[in-house]
Design a protein around this motif. Sequence first.
Motif, PDB file in Angstrom:
ATOM      1  N   CYS A   9       0.857  -1.199  -0.021  1.00  0.00           N
ATOM      2  CA  CYS A   9       0.003   0.009  -0.105  1.00  0.00           C
ATOM      3  C   CYS A   9       0.854   1.166   0.007  1.00  0.00           C
ATOM      4  CB  CYS A   9      -0.887  -0.290   1.262  1.00  0.00           C
ATOM      5  SG  CYS A   9      -0.186   0.148   2.812  1.00  0.00           S
ATOM      6  N   HIS A  10       0.252   2.405  -0.474  1.00  0.00           N
ATOM      7  CA  HIS A  10       0.805   3.563  -0.473  1.00  0.00           C
ATOM      8  C   HIS A  10      -0.300   4.675  -0.003  1.00  0.00           C
ATOM      9  CE1 HIS A  10       3.400   7.036  -1.436  1.00  0.00           C
ATOM     10  NE2 HIS A  10       2.297   7.576  -2.356  1.00  0.00           N
ATOM     11  N   ASP A  11       0.179   5.492   0.992  1.00  0.00           N
ATOM     12  CA  ASP A  11      -0.982   6.385   1.452  1.00  0.00           C
ATOM     13  C   ASP A  11      -2.455   5.933   1.678  1.00  0.00           C
ATOM     14  OD1 ASP A  11       0.924   8.493   1.693  1.00  0.00           O
ATOM     15  OD2 ASP A  11       0.617   9.272  -0.131  1.00  0.00           O
ATOM     16  N   ILE A  16      -6.750   1.265   5.559  1.00  0.00           N
ATOM     17  CA  ILE A  16      -5.606   0.135   6.162  1.00  0.00           C
ATOM     18  C   ILE A  16      -5.997  -0.676   7.354  1.00  0.00           C
ATOM     19  CG2 ILE A  16      -3.891   1.218   7.032  1.00  0.00           C
ATOM     20  CD1 ILE A  16      -3.330  -1.715   4.783  1.00  0.00           C
ATOM     21  N   GLY A  17      -6.413   0.106   8.293  1.00  0.00           N
ATOM     22  CA  GLY A  17      -6.663  -0.410   9.492  1.00  0.00           C
ATOM     23  C   GLY A  17      -7.614  -1.310   9.573  1.00  0.00           C
ATOM     24  N   SER A  18      -8.973  -0.980   8.816  1.00  0.00           N
ATOM     25  CA  SER A  18      -9.949  -1.678   8.707  1.00  0.00           C
ATOM     26  C   SER A  18      -9.600  -3.138   7.997  1.00  0.00           C
ATOM     27  CB  SER A  18     -11.314  -1.055   7.793  1.00  0.00           C
ATOM     28  OG  SER A  18     -12.228  -1.859   7.832  1.00  0.00           O
ATOM     29  N   VAL A  19      -8.786  -2.858   6.818  1.00  0.00           N
ATOM     30  CA  VAL A  19      -8.468  -4.019   6.131  1.00  0.00           C
ATOM     31  C   VAL A  19      -7.579  -4.937   6.828  1.00  0.00           C
ATOM     32  CG1 VAL A  19      -7.052  -4.941   3.921  1.00  0.00           C
ATOM     33  CG2 VAL A  19      -8.385  -2.802   3.900  1.00  0.00           C
ATOM     34  N   VAL A  20      -6.677  -4.605   7.651  1.00  0.00           N
ATOM     35  CA  VAL A  20      -5.951  -5.347   8.476  1.00  0.00           C
ATOM     36  C   VAL A  20      -6.760  -6.101   9.387  1.00  0.00           C
ATOM     37  CG1 VAL A  20      -4.112  -5.189  10.149  1.00  0.00           C
ATOM     38  CG2 VAL A  20      -3.784  -4.041   8.072  1.00  0.00           C
ATOM     39  N   ASP A  34       4.658  -1.071   3.306  1.00  0.00           N
ATOM     40  CA  ASP A  34       4.505   0.488   3.031  1.00  0.00           C
ATOM     41  C   ASP A  34       5.385   0.967   2.092  1.00  0.00           C
ATOM     42  OD1 ASP A  34       3.277   3.229   3.805  1.00  0.00           O
ATOM     43  OD2 ASP A  34       5.173   3.605   4.445  1.00  0.00           O
ATOM     44  N   ASP A  35       4.767   1.272   0.967  1.00  0.00           N
ATOM     45  CA  ASP A  35       5.712   1.811  -0.157  1.00  0.00           C
ATOM     46  C   ASP A  35       5.944   3.365  -0.005  1.00  0.00           C
ATOM     47  OD1 ASP A  35       7.443   1.557  -2.415  1.00  0.00           O
ATOM     48  OD2 ASP A  35       5.583   1.849  -3.609  1.00  0.00           O
ATOM     49  N   GLY A  36       6.578   3.666   0.975  1.00  0.00           N
ATOM     50  CA  GLY A  36       6.779   5.404   1.041  1.00  0.00           C
ATOM     51  C   GLY A  36       5.657   6.167   1.374  1.00  0.00           C
ATOM     52  N   SER A  37       4.783   5.848   2.184  1.00  0.00           N
ATOM     53  CA  SER A  37       3.464   6.793   2.319  1.00  0.00           C
ATOM     54  C   SER A  37       4.102   8.027   3.244  1.00  0.00           C
ATOM     55  CB  SER A  37       2.700   5.938   3.222  1.00  0.00           C
ATOM     56  OG  SER A  37       1.954   4.807   2.776  1.00  0.00           O
ATOM     57  N   THR A  38       3.245   9.018   2.975  1.00  0.00           N
ATOM     58  CA  THR A  38       3.489  10.132   3.475  1.00  0.00           C
ATOM     59  C   THR A  38       2.708  10.602   4.509  1.00  0.00           C
ATOM     60  OG1 THR A  38       2.308  11.432   1.914  1.00  0.00           O
ATOM     61  CG2 THR A  38       4.646  11.176   1.526  1.00  0.00           C
ATOM     62  N   ASP A  39       1.453   9.739   4.766  1.00  0.00           N
ATOM     63  CA  ASP A  39       0.341   9.742   5.676  1.00  0.00           C
ATOM     64  C   ASP A  39       0.634   9.058   6.709  1.00  0.00           C
ATOM     65  OD1 ASP A  39      -0.140   7.337   4.794  1.00  0.00           O
ATOM     66  OD2 ASP A  39      -2.205   7.928   4.158  1.00  0.00           O
ATOM     67  N   ASP A  40      -0.467   8.497   7.569  1.00  0.00           N
ATOM     68  CA  ASP A  40      -0.282   7.801   8.857  1.00  0.00           C
ATOM     69  C   ASP A  40      -0.456   6.200   8.671  1.00  0.00           C
ATOM     70  OD1 ASP A  40      -3.030   7.844   8.305  1.00  0.00           O
ATOM     71  OD2 ASP A  40      -3.388   8.704  10.610  1.00  0.00           O
ATOM     72  N   THR A  41      -0.242   5.807   7.514  1.00  0.00           N
ATOM     73  CA  THR A  41      -0.661   4.513   7.068  1.00  0.00           C
ATOM     74  C   THR A  41       0.306   3.503   7.896  1.00  0.00           C
ATOM     75  OG1 THR A  41      -0.715   4.897   4.782  1.00  0.00           O
ATOM     76  CG2 THR A  41      -0.108   2.641   5.281  1.00  0.00           C
ATOM     77  N   GLY A  49      -2.415  -4.150  14.187  1.00  0.00           N
ATOM     78  CA  GLY A  49      -1.749  -5.275  14.632  1.00  0.00           C
ATOM     79  C   GLY A  49      -1.043  -6.167  13.587  1.00  0.00           C
ATOM     80  N   ALA A  50      -0.588  -5.246  12.416  1.00  0.00           N
ATOM     81  CA  ALA A  50       0.120  -5.865  11.365  1.00  0.00           C
ATOM     82  C   ALA A  50       1.384  -5.724  11.324  1.00  0.00           C
ATOM     83  CB  ALA A  50      -0.492  -5.003   9.981  1.00  0.00           C
ATOM     84  N   VAL A  51       2.370  -6.675  10.822  1.00  0.00           N
ATOM     85  CA  VAL A  51       3.723  -6.387  10.659  1.00  0.00           C
ATOM     86  C   VAL A  51       3.941  -5.541   9.717  1.00  0.00           C
ATOM     87  CG1 VAL A  51       5.813  -7.785  10.218  1.00  0.00           C
ATOM     88  CG2 VAL A  51       4.073  -8.693  11.710  1.00  0.00           C
ATOM     89  N   VAL A  52       4.716  -4.520   9.741  1.00  0.00           N
ATOM     90  CA  VAL A  52       5.087  -3.665   8.876  1.00  0.00           C
ATOM     91  C   VAL A  52       6.496  -3.556   8.238  1.00  0.00           C
ATOM     92  CG1 VAL A  52       4.755  -1.054   8.092  1.00  0.00           C
ATOM     93  CG2 VAL A  52       3.200  -2.099   9.699  1.00  0.00           C
ATOM     94  N   VAL A  53       6.492  -3.537   6.900  1.00  0.00           N
ATOM     95  CA  VAL A  53       7.811  -3.452   6.183  1.00  0.00           C
ATOM     96  C   VAL A  53       7.707  -2.152   5.626  1.00  0.00           C
ATOM     97  CG1 VAL A  53       9.451  -4.253   4.349  1.00  0.00           C
ATOM     98  CG2 VAL A  53       8.500  -5.993   5.951  1.00  0.00           C
ATOM     99  N   SER A  54       8.511  -1.172   5.925  1.00  0.00           N
ATOM    100  CA  SER A  54       8.256   0.120   5.206  1.00  0.00           C
ATOM    101  C   SER A  54       9.697   0.411   4.250  1.00  0.00           C
ATOM    102  CB  SER A  54       8.574   1.271   6.164  1.00  0.00           C
ATOM    103  OG  SER A  54       8.262   2.660   5.571  1.00  0.00           O
ATOM    104  N   HIS A  55       9.441   0.873   3.136  1.00  0.00           N
ATOM    105  CA  HIS A  55      10.432   1.277   2.302  1.00  0.00           C
ATOM    106  C   HIS A  55      10.991   2.506   2.109  1.00  0.00           C
ATOM    107  CE1 HIS A  55       8.441  -1.780  -1.213  1.00  0.00           C
ATOM    108  NE2 HIS A  55       9.333  -2.343  -0.251  1.00  0.00           N
ATOM    109  N   GLY A  56      10.493   3.486   2.769  1.00  0.00           N
ATOM    110  CA  GLY A  56      10.950   4.659   3.180  1.00  0.00           C
ATOM    111  C   GLY A  56      10.727   5.817   2.062  1.00  0.00           C
ATOM    112  N   VAL A  57      10.885   5.145   0.921  1.00  0.00           N
ATOM    113  CA  VAL A  57      10.587   6.089  -0.491  1.00  0.00           C
ATOM    114  C   VAL A  57       9.940   5.112  -1.343  1.00  0.00           C
ATOM    115  CG1 VAL A  57      12.597   7.427  -0.313  1.00  0.00           C
ATOM    116  CG2 VAL A  57      12.582   5.155  -1.804  1.00  0.00           C
TER     117      VAL A  57
END
Length: 297
Positions: A9-11, A16-20, A34-41, A49-57
């Motif tokens: 996902c991105h932004d 996302i909370g409901s989907v998780v 998380d593919d470089g989101s700029t919001d509170d994803t 309760g999700a495990v998050v892997v963030s790309h940063g950009v």
Amino acid sequence: MKTLAAIPCHDEGLAIGSVVLKARKYVDCVLVVDDGSTDDTVEVAEAAGAVVVSHGVNKGYGAAIRSCFNYAKGNGLDVMVILDGDGQHNPSYIPGFIEAAKTGKADVVIGSRFLEKNETIPKYRIVGMKVLNMFTRLVGNMETTDSQSGYRAYSRRAIEGIRIRNSDMGAGSEILTQVGDCNLNVVEIPIDVRYDIDGTSSKNPVSHGFGVLMDLIRIFEYKRPLHVFGGIGILMLGIGTIVGVWVIKSYDISGILPLGPTLLMILLFIIGTFATFTGIILHSIAQLFDRLKAKGE
């Protein structure tokens, strides 16, 4: 059997909370890439309760899918279900995907929007999807009613065998072109997708479709160079022959060799011959690489 719901996902902070939370009911673990989101994803996904892997950009959809596969491979998951984080994909279908993978001995389960009558899909999307289905079938030598569906499940064999190189939206089609190479079994199950949600795509559908089509053409060039270059070569030789016949007839009538058409004929023959031999050479190289790859595995 260890199961994973992976959500690139991105932004998507709003959805996302409901989907998780819904996905967690059906699997052992939920991963959000998380593919470089700029919001509170990220914050919302972690709170749900999700495990998050963030790309940063922002690296692209394909890069996010690649991270999903890497996580599943690294953690020994048996089945991975990938769905969107914007609310278009209903998580309640997840048990159907997992069941199809377990009982149908499927390696790739595609959620198809076309197995049942669906009047919610915009007509212009249907046309584009049919074109991309045709090209996916041509390149990957496989049948599917919905090659562009992002709602899919993958077995351990698929997770370990598939290699994603495309970092953009063409990754979904790229995966399907590897099905035959990896000897993977594919099944489809019917799904519905919501199109009444605003802001569900960051790309214009036309540019998205054109980009995927170009990616498929590049894959076709790589996998079947003899078809591409050989076809161009034969076409050039055919046109050159037609021009040559006209040149000969013109010479018989006037006794003068037309310079322009004669040079065109020679050029067409040179291009046609070069393209044909290029296709043969590249085809031989591709076959050699395939044999070496098979030995390595």
